[in-house]
Every structure is written in structure tokens, then in C-alpha cells.
Motif scaffolding. Structure first.
Motif, PDB file in Angstrom:
ATOM      1  N   ALA A   1       0.834  -1.204   0.000  1.00 56.07           N
ATOM      2  CA  ALA A   1       0.000   0.000   0.000  1.00 56.07           C
ATOM      3  C   ALA A   1       0.864   1.248   0.000  1.00 56.07           C
ATOM      4  CB  ALA A   1      -0.932  -0.004   1.214  1.00 56.07           C
ATOM      5  N   SER A   2       0.295   2.325  -0.497  1.00 57.35           N
ATOM      6  CA  SER A   2       1.033   3.592  -0.584  1.00 57.35           C
ATOM      7  C   SER A   2       0.835   4.460   0.647  1.00 57.35           C
ATOM      8  CB  SER A   2       0.587   4.374  -1.827  1.00 57.35           C
ATOM      9  OG  SER A   2      -0.814   4.613  -1.797  1.00 57.35           O
ATOM     10  N   HIS A   3      -0.051   4.042   1.557  1.00 56.14           N
ATOM     11  CA  HIS A   3      -0.302   4.808   2.768  1.00 56.14           C
ATOM     12  C   HIS A   3       0.023   3.957   3.995  1.00 56.14           C
ATOM     13  CE1 HIS A   3      -2.976   6.617  -0.279  1.00 56.14           C
ATOM     14  NE2 HIS A   3      -2.707   7.754   0.329  1.00 56.14           N
ATOM     15  N   ALA A   4       0.389   4.630   5.063  1.00 60.65           N
ATOM     16  CA  ALA A   4       0.587   3.933   6.336  1.00 60.65           C
ATOM     17  C   ALA A   4      -0.766   3.528   6.894  1.00 60.65           C
ATOM     18  CB  ALA A   4       1.328   4.846   7.315  1.00 60.65           C
TER      19      ALA A   4
ATOM     20  N   LYS B   1     -14.802   5.973   2.529  1.00 60.15           N
ATOM     21  CA  LYS B   1     -13.477   5.804   3.138  1.00 60.15           C
ATOM     22  C   LYS B   1     -12.596   5.040   2.159  1.00 60.15           C
ATOM     23  CE  LYS B   1     -14.939   7.804   6.820  1.00 60.15           C
ATOM     24  NZ  LYS B   1     -14.487   9.170   7.165  1.00 60.15           N
ATOM     25  N   ARG B   2     -11.393   5.531   1.951  1.00 60.77           N
ATOM     26  CA  ARG B   2     -10.512   4.992   0.929  1.00 60.77           C
ATOM     27  C   ARG B   2     -10.155   3.528   1.185  1.00 60.77           C
ATOM     28  NH1 ARG B   2      -6.502   8.205   1.693  1.00 60.77           N
ATOM     29  NH2 ARG B   2      -5.416   6.707   3.032  1.00 60.77           N
ATOM     30  N   ALA B   3     -10.183   2.716   0.123  1.00 63.73           N
ATOM     31  CA  ALA B   3      -9.664   1.346   0.153  1.00 63.73           C
ATOM     32  C   ALA B   3      -8.276   1.368  -0.468  1.00 63.73           C
ATOM     33  CB  ALA B   3     -10.587   0.405  -0.622  1.00 63.73           C
ATOM     34  N   ASP B   4      -7.278   0.955   0.277  1.00 57.71           N
ATOM     35  CA  ASP B   4      -5.899   1.007  -0.205  1.00 57.71           C
ATOM     36  C   ASP B   4      -5.498  -0.251  -0.964  1.00 57.71           C
ATOM     37  OD1 ASP B   4      -4.820   3.558   1.163  1.00 57.71           O
ATOM     38  OD2 ASP B   4      -5.815   2.477   2.773  1.00 57.71           O
ATOM     39  N   VAL B   5      -5.939  -1.414  -0.472  1.00 61.51           N
ATOM     40  CA  VAL B   5      -5.601  -2.695  -1.091  1.00 61.51           C
ATOM     41  C   VAL B   5      -6.870  -3.520  -1.201  1.00 61.51           C
ATOM     42  CG1 VAL B   5      -4.206  -4.792  -0.924  1.00 61.51           C
ATOM     43  CG2 VAL B   5      -3.292  -2.627  -0.065  1.00 61.51           C
ATOM     44  N   ILE B   6      -7.058  -4.156  -2.347  1.00 67.08           N
ATOM     45  CA  ILE B   6      -8.187  -5.059  -2.545  1.00 67.08           C
ATOM     46  C   ILE B   6      -7.645  -6.442  -2.867  1.00 67.08           C
ATOM     47  CG2 ILE B   6     -10.196  -5.625  -3.970  1.00 67.08           C
ATOM     48  CD1 ILE B   6     -10.588  -2.660  -4.453  1.00 67.08           C
ATOM     49  N   TRP B   7      -7.935  -7.395  -1.999  1.00 67.85           N
ATOM     50  CA  TRP B   7      -7.631  -8.806  -2.260  1.00 67.85           C
ATOM     51  C   TRP B   7      -8.902  -9.393  -2.843  1.00 67.85           C
ATOM     52  CZ3 TRP B   7      -7.105 -13.048   2.035  1.00 67.85           C
ATOM     53  CH2 TRP B   7      -6.811 -14.279   1.437  1.00 67.85           C
TER      54      TRP B   7
ATOM     55  N   ALA C   1      -4.572   4.741 -12.667  1.00 69.66           N
ATOM     56  CA  ALA C   1      -4.113   5.949 -11.971  1.00 69.66           C
ATOM     57  C   ALA C   1      -3.296   5.619 -10.725  1.00 69.66           C
ATOM     58  CB  ALA C   1      -5.316   6.813 -11.599  1.00 69.66           C
ATOM     59  N   GLY C   2      -3.174   4.328 -10.402  1.00 72.08           N
ATOM     60  CA  GLY C   2      -2.431   3.934  -9.210  1.00 72.08           C
ATOM     61  C   GLY C   2      -3.180   4.216  -7.925  1.00 72.08           C
ATOM     62  N   GLY C   3      -4.518   4.284  -8.012  1.00 68.02           N
ATOM     63  CA  GLY C   3      -5.320   4.642  -6.853  1.00 68.02           C
ATOM     64  C   GLY C   3      -5.622   3.502  -5.911  1.00 68.02           C
ATOM     65  N   VAL C   4      -5.306   2.276  -6.294  1.00 68.73           N
ATOM     66  CA  VAL C   4      -5.573   1.128  -5.437  1.00 68.73           C
ATOM     67  C   VAL C   4      -4.649  -0.006  -5.850  1.00 68.73           C
ATOM     68  CG1 VAL C   4      -7.373   0.118  -6.916  1.00 68.73           C
ATOM     69  CG2 VAL C   4      -7.429  -0.305  -4.439  1.00 68.73           C
ATOM     70  N   VAL C   5      -4.270  -0.845  -4.895  1.00 69.81           N
ATOM     71  CA  VAL C   5      -3.464  -2.035  -5.169  1.00 69.81           C
ATOM     72  C   VAL C   5      -4.405  -3.230  -5.260  1.00 69.81           C
ATOM     73  CG1 VAL C   5      -1.698  -3.608  -4.262  1.00 69.81           C
ATOM     74  CG2 VAL C   5      -1.421  -1.121  -4.029  1.00 69.81           C
ATOM     75  N   MET C   6      -4.234  -4.049  -6.304  1.00 72.05           N
ATOM     76  CA  MET C   6      -5.100  -5.209  -6.517  1.00 72.05           C
ATOM     77  C   MET C   6      -4.298  -6.489  -6.357  1.00 72.05           C
ATOM     78  SD  MET C   6      -8.115  -6.360  -7.298  1.00 72.05           S
ATOM     79  CE  MET C   6      -8.933  -4.899  -7.910  1.00 72.05           C
ATOM     80  N   ALA C   7      -4.816  -7.388  -5.532  1.00 73.75           N
ATOM     81  CA  ALA C   7      -4.175  -8.690  -5.332  1.00 73.75           C
ATOM     82  C   ALA C   7      -5.233  -9.783  -5.550  1.00 73.75           C
ATOM     83  CB  ALA C   7      -3.611  -8.784  -3.914  1.00 73.75           C
ATOM     84  N   ASN C   8      -5.018 -10.646  -6.501  1.00 74.02           N
ATOM     85  CA  ASN C   8      -3.986 -10.614  -7.519  1.00 74.02           C
ATOM     86  C   ASN C   8      -4.396  -9.663  -8.640  1.00 74.02           C
ATOM     87  OD1 ASN C   8      -2.297 -12.431  -6.248  1.00 74.02           O
ATOM     88  ND2 ASN C   8      -2.980 -14.188  -7.415  1.00 74.02           N
ATOM     89  N   GLY C   9      -3.400  -9.203  -9.417  1.00 69.66           N
ATOM     90  CA  GLY C   9      -3.688  -8.250 -10.472  1.00 69.66           C
ATOM     91  C   GLY C   9      -4.716  -8.772 -11.456  1.00 69.66           C
ATOM     92  N   LEU C  10      -5.553  -7.868 -11.978  1.00 72.89           N
ATOM     93  CA  LEU C  10      -6.540  -8.260 -12.980  1.00 72.89           C
ATOM     94  C   LEU C  10      -5.823  -8.830 -14.200  1.00 72.89           C
ATOM     95  CD1 LEU C  10      -9.118  -5.306 -12.895  1.00 72.89           C
ATOM     96  CD2 LEU C  10      -9.142  -7.447 -11.618  1.00 72.89           C
ATOM     97  N   GLY C  11      -6.394  -9.875 -14.775  1.00 73.06           N
ATOM     98  CA  GLY C  11      -5.809 -10.508 -15.953  1.00 73.06           C
ATOM     99  C   GLY C  11      -4.824 -11.608 -15.654  1.00 73.06           C
ATOM    100  N   SER C  12      -4.499 -11.827 -14.362  1.00 74.79           N
ATOM    101  CA  SER C  12      -3.505 -12.851 -14.027  1.00 74.79           C
ATOM    102  C   SER C  12      -4.024 -14.258 -14.256  1.00 74.79           C
ATOM    103  CB  SER C  12      -3.041 -12.691 -12.571  1.00 74.79           C
ATOM    104  OG  SER C  12      -4.145 -12.700 -11.681  1.00 74.79           O
TER     105      SER C  12
END
Length: 836
Positions: free
Chosen positions: A231-234, A286-292, A322-333
Motif C-alpha cells: 500500500a502507498s499509505h501507512a 473511506k478509501r480502500a488502499d488494497v483489494i484482495w 491511476a495507481g489509486g488502489v493495489v489489486m491482489a492478484n492483479g486483474l488478468g492474471s
């Protein structure tokens, strides 16, 4: 006289061991975990079975029963594809054992494969040099439905596509481990592996400790830390995106969310604003930083991907760009899961990593290449034919390989014609007979084929391998593939360390962890389901109280005169509430059975409890194991034959037993549930429903001409006969009864008491704007509280009570409009106050 020496304890234990393993025979020409290739038992299995046999047959059965009971009590469940209801998790009573040296080789092979697949998928959606250089044919990529051209050139914000990878492995005929399939889309099963471990370690604690079994907690801790680090935020907000409660593995998703401390969300809980993904909560966005994610890539964004999807988030792809969220696993994997990829991975490993595969995959030939196609067509009987991209073959289910030797002559001709016409859609694979492991079958050991899924998690220090995995065991001795269908069981996997293993938990030990006393902002969907859980339980309670009251009156009276009139009034209320049909049987006890157990009437106790159970299943990650067990117990206790005849005493006892369970659920919420927003919504649901029902009881049984018998019923329904008689020396009278039911702020079942509590709960909830203005729920609650507190008892009549009831209904609507997902009516926070 010569005396024969008695058997020593060691001799008795040895006899038990030999009795336990006697008759175990591996399948012909199939590797077995217990019996080695030399025909001798493996030492670690011998140690295990020696320790197991020392327990004795009766104790072994008791431990197995304990494990089964633990599965039921904790609600571990799954759905087979197409099921409308959940099944209890089928746990195999014996674990799969793997020695440390062998596990190190497995871990090295899976780690290498994770590194390789990350490089391949990064190239596919990045520079595409593998295709450009001819190392990977373009058709092998673009032919896959999981390849998403919309993501070409999209660089993941974290720089990585894969955060959790899984390999399905099995022993090949040479005794070494082979990869049967790769799971890169949204690997499932890790939560079930954890559930298996908790059940088995509790059933056999000493055996688990003495065998030096590696712990699973460090793996999950590393996985969680890896997502936090991406994530880009603490202090990021990590969401587990689920397809919803009707998904086959929803239990696992809720279980993992609770265990890891992630927010379980559905697509409707998320929205894209300003190139960021936000969670809709009762406090605004409320911002979502990482989506699993646990949904397929194609369903993730109906704007740019599958327009028919109702599971995804419109604008998600744009937020990723835009780099607004981290996706796990990345789309298309998911493109890496296509069987066609296996035919190129050996060469790609040498090309990218400069290494041979440490763990080979099943030999695969893609029929999109002339030489490989001819090889497959030349010997179809010696191969398994599969869809190159997971597509069905000859009408068989998708992702199912068909053994050529099992096809009829006509099917072979059809298959040859289809491969000749469009070979790119097919692969031929070496036929693999899975190795076997011991299972407990009818009191004896039997060999059964299995598949082991091994997990790799991306961490800050590279890939971490779960020391264990998700083992699926077939119910048939000749299985070539195993999925969680009929007869399949799952086993715990014990990786045996060389020495004692340190106990590890997910509880933080770092003294620098920031102290926090609240659980974060409650998603609107969760608030909705918690609120309705409370309402449905209270509706069920009101119905059960009526049934208990009816049965009690039939036991105590001869149903003559006013007593008969009171019973008829109860029946009319049943009809109005949908508890029994409008043209109901005149036989009162049949009505009681219908009210308790009907599958057809929407207002029966069973139907209302099922509604509560459904609401609870949507928020299972927020409920304790004890609460879920009681809700299950309540549902099962009422799920009986509605046509069976009941005596008055039986109806009374069944209603009373269900009421006791509801009281236990309420007690758990009151004593054990954290006083966060979730607790407030459960309590609000119960309070508002209880107040509405009490108004209806008062209007129905405290009408101006009400005889004593009907006033007594009202006192019973609000649990107040003793309080009334201690307060009033005279007999039962209309005015005091109405006051006690509606206006008395000291009676915990009065309308006034519920409204006072509602006011307090609403006051504790967050507001969207700090402008000093009252939001609608708070304003309506204050107004209703004022109206009730200023009403004089002698002015309270049916019309006034009806006005209170309507005000309560309006308050319920206002709560829904403000806090829950209501389409265009969702209350929105402005940018300044709503995002965090």
C-alpha cells in the motif's frame, strides 16, 4: 504350576499398532504416502500410527467425533457448484504427513514457479517481448478468455501482479512431485487449510505437538504484512472483495477476513471517486488502499470488462491505471491458469530464469503447433485431452480433461475432427494417476488418491510458502482429478519439522503498535444486515411468544367464553402477520404447528429465523462462533414437519426452547459484542422491531372493550404479570396495562423504553457533516421520544398508539435511507469530510 507372564505395555502398544495398519495395501502401480516404493512403511507415518494406536479404538473414535462436532459448532461449510444450501465441511480424520527434507524441495519448486509466473504475466501485459521473440505464441495468450487486452500497458501500482499463488501438485509415477495446475486468478482453499488445522490440533493436541508440526500462522502473518507493504499509505485499509454469500467458498472468505483483520466487501460496497476506490460506510466514503479479490478478473469492472457483471466496481480499471488502489492478484492474471501455458513453462523458465524447472508440470502438448498436434493425434489413447483455455471438450464440463482411452469410437472421431478443425483449442497431457494417502474408512485404513494445493505469498522479503496446504482426497480409489464434490474430503497437512516448533500467533507483539479501541468504519451493507438480523430475531421472538401464549391458554382453560374470544384474537393476529394462511384450519393446534414450522408462510417462526440466518450469513465475519452456533441451533430446532400433530404441551415447549435460544443470542450480543457501530445496529434493529410489535400487541389486546383475559395476554407478551401485580393491588385494568406496555420508561419491554434506547444508539453513530444540524434518524427519534414522554396515560388510546407505531415505521425508513445502500437515495459525504 507354570505361570505365563503377562504382556508388557510395550507389547500391547505394538499389538495395537499392528492391528491398526494390518490390511493396508497400496493400489497397484500407484505411489503411496504411507508405504514407500521399497514396500516398507515410511518412518514418520510409523511414528504417527504408533502414537495414534496408543489411544485405543474407543478414544480414537471419540477424538474423531470431537473433530466432527467442532466442524459443526464452528459452522465450517462450503457449497458444491449449483447447491442452494451449504454443506458441512467434509474433514478427513487423518492428516497428510510430509517430512521436512521433502517439504524443502516442494517449497523450492513452488517458489521458483511463483517467480517465473510473475515474470511471464508482467511481460504479457507489459513489453510483450516473449511474444515478440517467439518464446510464447500470441495465440496461446490471446485465445484465453482470461487475457484482458484492456489492461495492456497497465503497470500495477505495487509493481507486482501476483501476491498469492497456488500450485496443485501430486506425486508422479516416479515418486517425485509434479505440478498438475496453477492457480493465479484468485486461489481458494487457504482458509479451509487453516480451519482444518484448528480442528485437528484441538482433536489431537499432544500428537500435534509431539510430531513437531510446522505452524501456519507465520505464513498468514507474512501474507498480511506483504499486502500492508504494497500500500502507498501507512495503516492501510485492506478489503477482501467477495462475490457474495452464495459463492461456493464464502465461508472461507469470511473466515479469512476475520482472521486477518481485513474488511469483507462486495462490489456494491465500493465506488470509484477521483481515481480512488472507496468503501461506502455509515460515516461516508473511506478509501480502500488494497483489494484482495476473490472474483474473476472479467467481473471486476462492468464499465471496461464484462458489462453484465453485478459483482464488480464500475471504474476499477481506471483507478488501477491511476495507481489509486493495489489489486491482489492483479486483474488478468488468470491467463496463467490456462492449460496451454504448461506446454511453454519449461522453456520459459530457462529463457527467463536461466534454470530448469525444479518441479516439473504434467507434460503438455499444445495442438496449436503442427508437430505437437500430430503427436497428440498419433496416440490419443495414451493422453488426457483438455481445453487449451479451460474450454469444454466434447460437451464435458469446462476445465475437465478427458482420458482418450475412455472415449467411444464415435467420440474419438468427433474429437479428431475438432482438433483438425481448430487445434488451438486443445492440449494433450500425460495421464497422471494420483498418489494415495491413508484415510480412515469404516474403522480401518484405506488408500485414497489426493491432490495437494501449496500456497506462496509475496512478502517484503520475497516469496513465503505455507508449511502445509489444502489437501483434497477422493472418495474413489481410481480418481484422476479431485474437486470438492460428492465424496471428496479435505485433510490437514502436517509438515514435520526437524525439532520442536515455536508457538506463533497473529497477535502483534511489537510495542510500537498504535493503540486502537474501535474497529474502523462499518460498511453500509454490513450495517444493513446487522440491523435486519436484530429485526428478524425480534419478529421471530414476538411470533414465538404468541404461540407460547396460545398453547399456554389452551393448557390452562376450557376455551369457553372470554378465553375462547382471546384465543380467536391471537389467531387473527397470526393471519395478519402471515404466520398462518388466511384460510387456516379451525384446529387450533394445527395452527400452532404451522406457526412454528411452516415452510410456506412468510411469517412463521421458521421463516423468520431463516431470514435471520440469511442476514447473519452475509456478515459471518462479524459474528462470534458462539453466536453463529446458536443461530444455527435455532434454525435447526424449528425445521420440523409442520403437518405432524402437536399437543399443547409440545407446542409450548418448542416455542419456549426457541425463545431461550433467542435470549442466549441476545445475551451474547449484550455481554460479548464490542460496543462499536455494529453492536448499535443490531440493538437498533431489535429495539425498533420490539417497539413496533408492542404497539401492535397493545392495539390488539388492549382495545376499549378488552376483557381481563386479553389484558392478561398482553401482560404475558411483555413479560410483566409479576411487575403489574406487585405495582397494582387491584385486578387487571385497561389504563394501567396500556401505560405499562407503551409509556412506562422503566419497563424494558415498553415502547417508551425502546425509544429511549434507540435515541441513545443513534446518538452514538457518526454524522456525515459536522454542521450542528440533526440528521433525519436522530430528529425523528427525538421527536418520538418527546411525544411518548409527554403523553398522559389517560389520553393513550388505540389511535395514539397507532400514531406511535407509524412514527416507528418512519424512523426505520429514515435509518435505512441514511445508513444503508439505497441506490440513488444513498446519503453521500462531501469530499472534504468523507474521504480518509
Amino acid at each position: 504350576m507354570t505361570m505365563r507372564a503377562s504382556s508388557s505395555p510395550d507389547e500391547t502398544a505394538e499389538a495395537r499398532f499392528r492391528s491398526l495398519v494390518a490390511g493396508y495395501r497400496p493400489l497397484a502401480n500407484v505411489p503411496d504416502e504411507f508405504i514407500g516404493a521399497d514396500g516398507r512403511p515410511r518412518s514418520h507415518w510409523v511414528k504417527f500410527f504408533h502414537a495414534l494406536s496408543e489411544l485405543g479404538a474407543a478414544e480414537i473414535d471419540r477424538r474423531f467425533a470431537t473433530a466432527d462436532r467442532n466442524i459443526r459448532d464452528t459452522g465450517v461449510s462450503y457449497r458444491a457448484y449449483g447447491d442452494t444450501s451449504e454443506r458441512a465441511w467434509p474433514l478427513s480424520h487423518l492428516p497428510l504427513l510430509i517430512e521436512a527434507d521433502e517439504w524443502r524441495a516442494i517449497a523450492a519448486g513452488v517458489t521458483q514457479r511463483a517467480r517465473l509466473l510473475e515474470a511471464v504475466v508482467s511481460d504479457i501485459y507489459g513489453p510483450a517481448t516473449l511474444v515478440e521473440n517467439g518464446d510464447l505464441p500470441a495465440a496461446a495468450v490471446t485465445g484465453c478468455a482470461d487475457f484482458l487486452p484492456q489492461l495492456q500497458g497497465l503497470k500495477p501500482p505495487s509493481g507486482n501482479f501476483l501476491f498469492l499463488y497456488a500450485a496443485d501438485i501430486g506425486r508422479g509415477p516416479d515418486g517425485s512431485w509434479w505440478v498438475i495446475g496453477d492457480r493465479t486468478q484468485a486461489p481458494s482453499g487457504a482458509g479451509y487449510a487453516l480451519a482444518n488445522r484448528l480442528v485437528q490440533s484441538r482433536a489431537f493436541p499432544a500428537l500435534y505437538r509431539d510430531m513437531n508440526v510446522e505452524r501456519l500462522a507465520p505464513f498468514f502473518q507474512a501474507f498480511r504484512d506483504g499486502l500492508i507493504g504494497a500500500a502507498s499509505h501507512a495503516d492501510p485499509r485492506i478489503c477482501l472483495l467477495t462475490p457474495g454469500p452464495y459463492n461456493e467458498t464464502y465461508f472461507e472468505q469470511a473466515y479469512l477476513a476475520r482472521y486477518l483483520g481485513f474488511l469483507l466487501v462486495e462490489g456494491g460496497d465500493l465506488t470509484m471517486r477521483d481515481n480512488e476506490i472507496n468503501v461506502r460506510t455509515i460515516a461516508g466514503l473511506k478509501r480502500a488502499d488494497v483489494i484482495w479479490r476473490r472474483i474473476d478478473s472479467d467481473f471486476a469492472d462492468p464499465l471496461e470488462l464484462n458489462a453484465r457483471s453485478r459483482l464488480g466496481v464500475p471504474g476499477l480499471v481506471e483507478a488501477l491505471r491511476a495507481g489509486g488502489v493495489v489489486m491482489a492478484n492483479g486483474l488478468g492474471s488468470g491467463v496463467l491458469e490456462a492449460p496451454v501455458m504448461m506446454s511453454f513453462l519449461p522453456r520459459l523458465c530457462r529463457r527467463i530464469l536461466g534454470e530448469d524447472l525444479l518441479m516439473p508440470n504434467v507434460a503438455t502438448w499444445w495442438c496449436g503447433q503442427p508437430r505437437e498436434r500430430e503427436r497428440v493425434l498419433a496416440r490419443p489413447d495414451r493422453m488426457a485431452i483438455a481445453g487449451a483455455f479451460g474450454n469444454p471438450v466434447l460437451g464435458y464440463p469446462a476445465n475437465q480433461a478427458i482420458v482418450g482411452a475412455s472415449l467411444t469410437g464415435d467420440e474419438k472421431q468427433r474429437l479428431r475432427a475438432e482438433i483438425d478443425r481448430r487445434g488451438v483449442d486443445f492440449v494433450g497431457q500425460e495421464v497422471v494417476n494420483l498418489s494415495t494417502t491413508p484415510v480412515w474408512e469404516n474403522g480401518r485404513l484405506e488408500p485414497r488418491p489426493f491432490v495437494l494445493r501449496v500456497y506462496a505469498a509475496r512478502t517484503r522479503d520475497g516469496w513465503a510458502i505455507m508449511p502445509g496446504g489444502f489437501c483434497r482426497i477422493s472418495g474413489r480409489p481410481d480418481a484422476r482429478a479431485v474437486s470438492m464434490g460428492e465424496g471428496v474430503r479435505s485433510a490437514d497437512v502436517w509438515v514435520l519439522a526437524d525439532g520442536p516448533v515455536e508457538h506463533v500467533t497473529l497477535l502483534p507483539t511489537d510495542e510500537t503498535v498504535r493503540i486502537r479501541r474501535v474497529m474502523g468504519h462499518l460498511p453500509s451493507r454490513a450495517a444493513d444486515n446487522l440491523f435486519w438480523l436484530g429485526r428478524y430475531l425480534e419478529r421471530a421472538e414476538a411470533t414465538l411468544r404468541l404461540i407460547r401464549c396460545l398453547a399456554g391458554r389452551l393448557i390452562e382453560t376450557d376455551t369457553a367464553g372470554n378465553a375462547r374470544s382471546a384465543i380467536e384474537r391471537i389467531v387473527r393476529l397470526f393471519i395478519a402477520w402471515g404466520t398462518v394462511p388466511a384460510k387456516a384450519s379451525a384446529e387450533v393446534m394445527h395452527l400452532a404447528a404451522t406457526g412454528l414450522h411452516s415452510n410456506k408462510e412468510f411469517g412463521s417462526a421458521l421463516a423468520l429465523v431463516r431470514d435471520a440466518h440469511r442476514a447473519a450469513s452475509f456478515i459471518r465475519e462479524r459474528l462470534s462462533t458462539d453466536t453463529w452456533r446458536l443461530i444455527e441451533q435455532l434454525r435447526m430446532g424449528l425445521d420440523r414437519d409442520e403437518d405432524a400433530s402437536l399437543t399443547e404441551a409440545e407446542a409450548f415447549e418448542r416455542a419456549n426452547a426457541a425463545l431461550e435460544t433467542i435470549a442466549a443470542i441476545a445475551g451474547l450480543a449484550q455481554e460479548n459484542m464490542n460496543r462499536g457501530a455494529g453492536w448499535h445496529f443490531v440493538q437498533m434493529g431489535r429495539r425498533i422491531e420490539r417497539a413496533i410489535n408492542t404497539c401492535r400487541f397493545a392495539r390488539h389486546f388492549a382495545h376499549p372493550e378488552a376483557p381481563v383475559e386479553e389484558l392478561d395476554i398482553l401482560l404475558d407478551l411483555i413479560d410483566s404479570p409479576i411487575t403489574y401485580r406487585s405495582r397494582y393491588m387491584m385486578g387487571v385494568a385497561l389504563g394501567p396495562v396500556r401505560d405499562m406496555a407503551v409509556l412506562d420508561p422503566f419497563n424494558p419491554r415498553s415502547v417508551a423504553f425502546q425509544v429511549e434506547k434507540l435515541n441513545g444508539h443513534i446518538a452514538e453513530l457518526p454524522v456525515l457533516a459536522e454542521d450542528g444540524m440533526l440528521e433525519a434518524p436522530r430528529r425523528l427519534a427525538l421527536q418520538l421520544a418527546a411525544d411518548i414522554s409527554t403523553t398522559l396515560a389517560d389520553k393513550l388510546d388505540i389511535n395514539r398508539t397507532l400514531a406511535f407505531e407509524n412514527a416507528l415505521l418512519a424512523l426505520a425508513e429514515a435509518i435505512a435511507a441514511r445508513y444503508f445502500l439505497q441506490g440513488p437515495h444513498v446519503a453521500r459525504a462531501d469530499t472534504a469530510s468523507g474521504l480518509a
